[in-house]
Scaffold this motif. Structure first.
Motif, PDB file in Angstrom:
ATOM      1  N   UNK B  59      -3.336   3.996   0.231  1.00 64.05           N
ATOM      2  CA  UNK B  59      -2.087   3.224   0.705  1.00 64.05           C
ATOM      3  C   UNK B  59      -1.850   1.969  -0.314  1.00 64.05           C
ATOM      4  N   UNK B  60      -2.854   1.585  -0.606  1.00 60.65           N
ATOM      5  CA  UNK B  60      -2.619   0.128  -1.859  1.00 60.65           C
ATOM      6  C   UNK B  60      -1.783   0.266  -2.850  1.00 60.65           C
ATOM      7  N   UNK B  61      -1.096  -0.594  -2.944  1.00 58.00           N
ATOM      8  CA  UNK B  61      -0.129  -0.751  -4.505  1.00 58.00           C
ATOM      9  C   UNK B  61      -1.223  -0.588  -5.580  1.00 58.00           C
ATOM     10  N   UNK B  62      -0.702  -0.041  -6.810  1.00 59.16           N
ATOM     11  CA  UNK B  62      -1.468   0.060  -7.849  1.00 59.16           C
ATOM     12  C   UNK B  62      -2.106  -1.175  -8.391  1.00 59.16           C
ATOM     13  N   UNK B  63      -1.463  -2.262  -8.164  1.00 58.41           N
ATOM     14  CA  UNK B  63      -2.062  -3.421  -8.704  1.00 58.41           C
ATOM     15  C   UNK B  63      -3.216  -3.872  -8.101  1.00 58.41           C
ATOM     16  N   UNK B  64      -3.459  -3.478  -6.770  1.00 56.92           N
ATOM     17  CA  UNK B  64      -4.806  -3.797  -6.130  1.00 56.92           C
ATOM     18  C   UNK B  64      -5.680  -2.577  -6.047  1.00 56.92           C
ATOM     19  N   UNK B  65      -5.490  -1.613  -7.024  1.00 52.98           N
ATOM     20  CA  UNK B  65      -6.361  -0.629  -7.270  1.00 52.98           C
ATOM     21  C   UNK B  65      -5.949   0.742  -6.195  1.00 52.98           C
ATOM     22  N   UNK B  66      -4.854   0.909  -5.936  1.00 50.51           N
ATOM     23  CA  UNK B  66      -4.228   2.123  -5.300  1.00 50.51           C
ATOM     24  C   UNK B  66      -3.814   3.181  -6.355  1.00 50.51           C
ATOM     25  N   UNK B  67      -3.751   4.272  -6.038  1.00 45.65           N
ATOM     26  CA  UNK B  67      -3.249   5.380  -6.986  1.00 45.65           C
ATOM     27  C   UNK B  67      -1.904   5.276  -7.225  1.00 45.65           C
ATOM     28  N   UNK B  68      -1.393   4.394  -6.575  1.00 46.31           N
ATOM     29  CA  UNK B  68       0.232   4.355  -6.940  1.00 46.31           C
ATOM     30  C   UNK B  68       0.788   5.446  -6.278  1.00 46.31           C
ATOM     31  N   UNK B  69       0.569   6.273  -5.086  1.00 47.08           N
ATOM     32  CA  UNK B  69       1.106   7.285  -4.685  1.00 47.08           C
ATOM     33  C   UNK B  69       2.281   6.975  -3.648  1.00 47.08           C
ATOM     34  N   UNK B  89     -11.233   8.034   7.103  1.00 50.69           N
ATOM     35  CA  UNK B  89     -11.417   6.742   6.566  1.00 50.69           C
ATOM     36  C   UNK B  89     -11.095   5.765   7.539  1.00 50.69           C
ATOM     37  N   UNK B  90     -12.087   4.902   7.952  1.00 46.44           N
ATOM     38  CA  UNK B  90     -11.849   3.964   9.029  1.00 46.44           C
ATOM     39  C   UNK B  90     -10.690   3.111   8.490  1.00 46.44           C
ATOM     40  N   UNK B  91     -10.029   2.575   9.399  1.00 50.61           N
ATOM     41  CA  UNK B  91      -8.752   1.903   9.173  1.00 50.61           C
ATOM     42  C   UNK B  91      -9.055   0.327   9.065  1.00 50.61           C
ATOM     43  N   UNK B  92     -10.295  -0.149   9.535  1.00 54.47           N
ATOM     44  CA  UNK B  92     -10.410  -1.607   9.492  1.00 54.47           C
ATOM     45  C   UNK B  92     -10.136  -2.333   8.328  1.00 54.47           C
ATOM     46  N   UNK B  93     -11.122  -1.901   7.350  1.00 55.76           N
ATOM     47  CA  UNK B  93     -11.022  -2.675   6.067  1.00 55.76           C
ATOM     48  C   UNK B  93      -9.759  -2.204   5.289  1.00 55.76           C
ATOM     49  N   UNK B  94      -9.684  -0.840   5.061  1.00 59.70           N
ATOM     50  CA  UNK B  94      -8.456  -0.414   4.135  1.00 59.70           C
ATOM     51  C   UNK B  94      -7.049  -0.697   4.806  1.00 59.70           C
ATOM     52  N   UNK B  99      -4.258  -5.002   3.760  1.00 63.44           N
ATOM     53  CA  UNK B  99      -2.908  -5.383   3.662  1.00 63.44           C
ATOM     54  C   UNK B  99      -2.499  -6.903   4.077  1.00 63.44           C
ATOM     55  N   UNK B 100      -3.203  -7.361   5.037  1.00 62.29           N
ATOM     56  CA  UNK B 100      -3.083  -8.723   5.294  1.00 62.29           C
ATOM     57  C   UNK B 100      -3.600  -9.647   4.078  1.00 62.29           C
ATOM     58  N   UNK B 101      -4.659  -9.140   3.900  1.00 62.71           N
ATOM     59  CA  UNK B 101      -5.143  -9.966   2.433  1.00 62.71           C
ATOM     60  C   UNK B 101      -4.304 -10.092   1.185  1.00 62.71           C
ATOM     61  N   UNK B 112     -12.161 -11.470  -4.117  1.00 59.15           N
ATOM     62  CA  UNK B 112     -13.417 -11.199  -3.356  1.00 59.15           C
ATOM     63  C   UNK B 112     -13.615 -10.321  -2.444  1.00 59.15           C
ATOM     64  N   UNK B 113     -12.619  -9.744  -1.758  1.00 61.97           N
ATOM     65  CA  UNK B 113     -12.746  -8.912  -0.649  1.00 61.97           C
ATOM     66  C   UNK B 113     -12.277  -7.716  -0.937  1.00 61.97           C
ATOM     67  N   UNK B 114     -11.247  -7.303  -1.738  1.00 60.92           N
ATOM     68  CA  UNK B 114     -10.511  -6.184  -1.766  1.00 60.92           C
ATOM     69  C   UNK B 114     -11.470  -5.079  -2.474  1.00 60.92           C
ATOM     70  N   UNK B 115     -11.898  -5.683  -3.756  1.00 64.64           N
ATOM     71  CA  UNK B 115     -12.874  -4.325  -4.383  1.00 64.64           C
ATOM     72  C   UNK B 115     -13.933  -3.815  -3.607  1.00 64.64           C
ATOM     73  N   UNK B 116     -14.362  -4.779  -2.796  1.00 66.16           N
ATOM     74  CA  UNK B 116     -15.567  -4.266  -1.866  1.00 66.16           C
ATOM     75  C   UNK B 116     -15.244  -3.598  -0.709  1.00 66.16           C
ATOM     76  N   UNK B 117     -13.891  -3.631  -0.383  1.00 65.28           N
ATOM     77  CA  UNK B 117     -13.436  -2.682   0.675  1.00 65.28           C
ATOM     78  C   UNK B 117     -13.468  -1.151   0.116  1.00 65.28           C
ATOM     79  N   UNK B 118     -12.552  -1.153  -1.166  1.00 70.78           N
ATOM     80  CA  UNK B 118     -12.255   0.135  -1.720  1.00 70.78           C
ATOM     81  C   UNK B 118     -13.650   0.942  -2.159  1.00 70.78           C
TER      82      UNK B 118
END
Lengths: 374, 405
Positions: B59-69, B89-94, B99-101, B112-118
């Motif tokens: 569900x992430x935008x491509x700029x943050x590493x999502x697949x752009x779906x 896939x547990x929702x708490x991080x993803x 999305x707030x970050x 700092x945080x997003x790459x370690x979530x995905x």
């Protein structure tokens, strides 16, 4: 996956919305319901001009090649207006039956006239004591000279008093067959009455009513799949009509919650009422989803897929309509139960939709039985 | 109007199916489909596999590493994953903190945080509810007092899901008692290893440890862990709740569980015949199926509008409340019917029955494996109409945001 109407569909919807607002206001509608015909002949003419009487028929028979989704949007608008004209019985049910099962000669004789607003039809299939069961037909067809004669009785034939011709089911040794019968045929007796929602219907008896061999629709003994398919179209359309009514009721009720004051505040401030209103909105959105499913799948060539979707939708929409209708009345308090406000009229129409062509339990059972084949 | 998927979408579905066939470990899908107890490693292992494929955060935008779906593709992916028995896939991080970050965090926080979530490195949990602040979340009392370049946190969070495994917790804390209570809330990211953080289990009625209390005693949190501005946390929290609700519809999972219900009803018997031939029971299954059919289309309507760019992108509107209410009710109906399908055989409580390697014991052989989780699931999912904003709160949201009451 696309939930949008085409430009053409949006234009038609808009036209109908304006027609309903201008020519079908509640007071006009109330007067019509009490008139001799019980509907407006000028409105029927307008429907012909707008093309909606020819909408679901093939172009070669003067039609506009419309599909289930076109009928969905027409029925939704007619529902909002609580239109009294026998559109469902003439165009969707009987017109659909002729389109799907009649011979080319029969289509040529009927569909253009129907589309032009010159002919009204009604389906005389269900019988006293037969409830919603499709195969409970005791009306007999027996050989008489070169043709046949029909003897028996039919119950609650919607749109019958205005119909020029009837599609009648009758049984002989081959099974159940369908015949096109003139409404003025000798031996045919009509007991017309208004229905609870202001429409018109009739019970009828057939005593030696003569029909010639050319009156047969489809193959002899083959009526049931034809009637089932036509009723699926009618039920998909009823789902759409119900959704139109539910949407209208929600708008009216919401407005009332915002304007009616008690204890010095609008009653919409009270959470007990807010949550009922929220339930009505949820039920209507879910019903809209099911009506859409039915509208799309009713055209399916696969009878099982069609039956499953329509049965599911009719059961679900009827349940939703019951909730929305009852709550709309409740939230209007005393004003919900009077004749002079449109709320009770919407409620009565919703209730009658639920009882026509199979109720919620009937269709739930029909859907439920498909689970055995899974 | 067209309810069919396009050729492109059908091909996409095949691609997802192929991936699941090749890459979803059989031991994981057996656990999920069998209703077995899931361990931390099960979730993490699956997240790492998805990440390797580039599908870790769909569900992430491509700029943050999502697949752009688009939203339809995401729906197809989630449906296929559910059907195949992939761990959720547990929702708490993803779906909650990320999305707030993205929307309100600084570039440094994003990096700092997003790459370690995905990639599955960090396990996140949620610090929202407090003993005195459930539906009335804005009344929360956990205090954060600024001291130099730190906040000092004192207070207690509750109904924390799977925090026993967590590396990080995102918290709503009170930074001001001035003005409206919503105006004194801040959104903080707290390292669970910080001195003064303690996690205490709350055992739920199914006997499982899924939920915790989290206590903060003089916990020092660097100010760089503040999201956005101090005292603006309520805005971010509401944004997050909108994201949480869409996931809750759970159409894919409910379709899988409906299939399972039918399976159970064809194995269990009544009057010597398969239970599904009992009309009373079959009609109840049919009734849930109607609800689910309607929800699926309502969900697709919302999702299609979203992928067509109607409404604010990535921020589901109040119609998400409808999905939450219906989705949670359906999950409850399904677990109730699965339990009901067992009749008296739903009574035994067999703790080991949730272990992946348990396959019944002689006295319970006939029922053991398929029966053991079902009562527990029924008791467990009573939570769904309570969490994520109770269904009554959702109706308030519909009344206020959609209806203007």
């Amino acid at each position: 996956m696309d939930f949008n109407y085409t430009e053409e569909q949006l234009a038609l919807q808009d036209t109908l919305r304006r027609f309903i607002a201008r020519d079908y206001a509640f007071e006009q509608r109330r007067a019509l319901a009490k008139s001799a015909d019980g509907f407006s002949r000028p409105a029927w003419k307008t429907y012909a001009e707008l093309g909606i009487l020819a909408l679901p028929f093939p172009e070669e028979f003067g039609g506009l090649n419309g599909n289930g989704v076109d009928s969905l949007l027409v029925m939704e608008m007619l529902g909002r207006g609580l239109a009294l004209e026998p559109y469902l019985s003439t165009v969707i049910l009987c017109g659909g039956l002729i389109r799907d099962a009649a011979s080319t000669a029969q289509k040529e004789a009927i569909l253009p006239a129907l589309g032009a607003g010159e002919l009204m039809l009604a389906l005389a299939h269900f019988e006293p004591g037969g409830r919603h069961e499709l195969d409970r037909v005791s009306t007999r067809a027996t050989v008489s000279g070169k043709g046949l004669k029909l003897d028996g009785a039919k119950a609650v034939v919607l749109g019958a008093p205005a119909a020029d011709k009837l599609i009648v089911s009758a049984r002989d040794e081959k099974g159940i067959s369908l015949y096109l019968v003139d409404a003025k045929a000798p031996g045919l007796a009509l007991r017309p009455y208004p229905t609870q929602d202001g429409a018109r219907a009739a019970n009828m008896t057939f005593t030696g009513v003569e029909v010639d061999a050319a009156a047969l629709i489809g193959s002899a003994g083959d009526a049931l799949p034809i009637v089932e398919r036509a009723l699926d179209h009618a039920n998909a359309a009823l789902c759409a009509e119900a959704v139109g009514i539910m949407s209208a009721l929600n708008e009216i009720t919401l407005e009332y919650l915002k304007t009616r004051k008690q204890f010095g505040v609008p009653i919409g401030n009270f959470q007990a009422l807010q949550h009922r209103m929220a339930d009505m909105v949820i039920a209507t959105e879910q019903a809209r989803s099911m009506a859409t499913l039915a509208a799309v799948r009713v055209d399916s060539a696969d009878a099982t897929e069609r039956r499953r979707a329509v049965a599911a939708a009719k059961a679900y929409v009827t349940q939703s309509a019951r909730l929305v209708g009852q709550q709309a009345v409740q939230l209007h308090g005393g004003m919900g139960v009077v004749d002079e406000l449109n709320v009770s009229h919407y409620f009565k129409r919703l209730t009658m939709i639920g009882l026509s062509f199979g109720d919620a339990d009937y269709h739930l059972g029909r859907f439920s039985d498909t689970l055995l084949a899974d | 109007m067209d309810l069919n998927f396009t050729a492109e979408q059908r091909q996409f579905r095949e691609e997802v199916r192929g991936f699941l066939r090749d890459k979803l470990p059989a031991d994981l899908s057996r656990k999920v489909l069998g209703g077995k107890r899931m361990e931390k490693d099960d979730f993490v292992r699956w997240q790492k596999i998805l990440h390797q494929q580039g599908w870790g955060a769909i569900s992430w935008p491509a700029e943050f590493g999502g697949p752009g779906w688009n939203a339809i593709q995401q729906h197809i992916f989630e449906e296929e994953c559910a059907d195949a028995g992939a761990p959720m896939q547990l929702p708490f991080g993803l779906k909650m903190v990320a999305p707030v970050i993205m929307a309100y965090g600084s570039p440094a926080q994003q990096q700092r945080f997003l790459p370690r979530i995905v990639d599955g490195s960090d396990w996140w949990c949620q610090g929202y509810s407090e003993p005195g602040s459930g539906s009335d979340l804005a009344s929360l009392k956990t205090r954060a007092v600024r001291e130099g370049d730190h906040y000092v946190i004192n207070g207690q969070k509750t109904w924390n899901t799977l925090g026993q495994h967590a590396d990080w917790i995102f918290c709503l804390v009170r930074t001001s008692t001035e003005g409206r209570q919503q105006a004194g809330i801040s959104f903080l990211l707290i390292d669970m290893k910080s001195p003064g953080v303690s996690v205490r289990p709350i055992i739920m009625m199914d006997g499982e440890h899924e939920i915790n209390e989290v206590w903060f005693e003089d916990v020092k949190v660097p100010v760089e862990n503040l999201i956005g501005e101090e005292n603006k946390g309520w805005t971010y929290a509401k944004f997050l709740l909108g994201h949480e609700r869409t996931g809750i519809a759970g159409v894919g999972r409910s379709k899988r569980e409906l299939k399972k219900l039918k399976q159970i009803a064809s194995v269990e018997t009544a009057n010597g015949r398969p239970l599904i031939e009992d009309q009373r029971f079959r009609d109840r299954i049919a009734q849930v199926e109607l609800e689910l059919m309607a929800l699926e289309i309502t969900h697709l309507r919302v999702v299609s509008a979203e992928s067509a760019g109607e409404g604010k992108k990535g921020a589901p509107g109040p119609e998400a409340s409808i999905l939450k209410i219906k989705g949670s009710e359906i999950q409850q109906m399904l677990t109730e019917l699965k339990m009901q399908a067992l009749g008296p055989y739903a009574l035994p409580y067999i703790e080991d029955g949730l272990n992946a390697d348990w396959s019944g014991e002689p006295m319970l052989q006939a029922y053991g494996d398929h029966a053991a989780p079902l009562s527990g699931q029924y008791f467990n999912v009573r939570k769904t109409t309570i969490y994520g904003g109770s269904n009554e709160i959702q109706k308030n949201i519909i009344s206020q945001m959609i209806l203007g009451l």
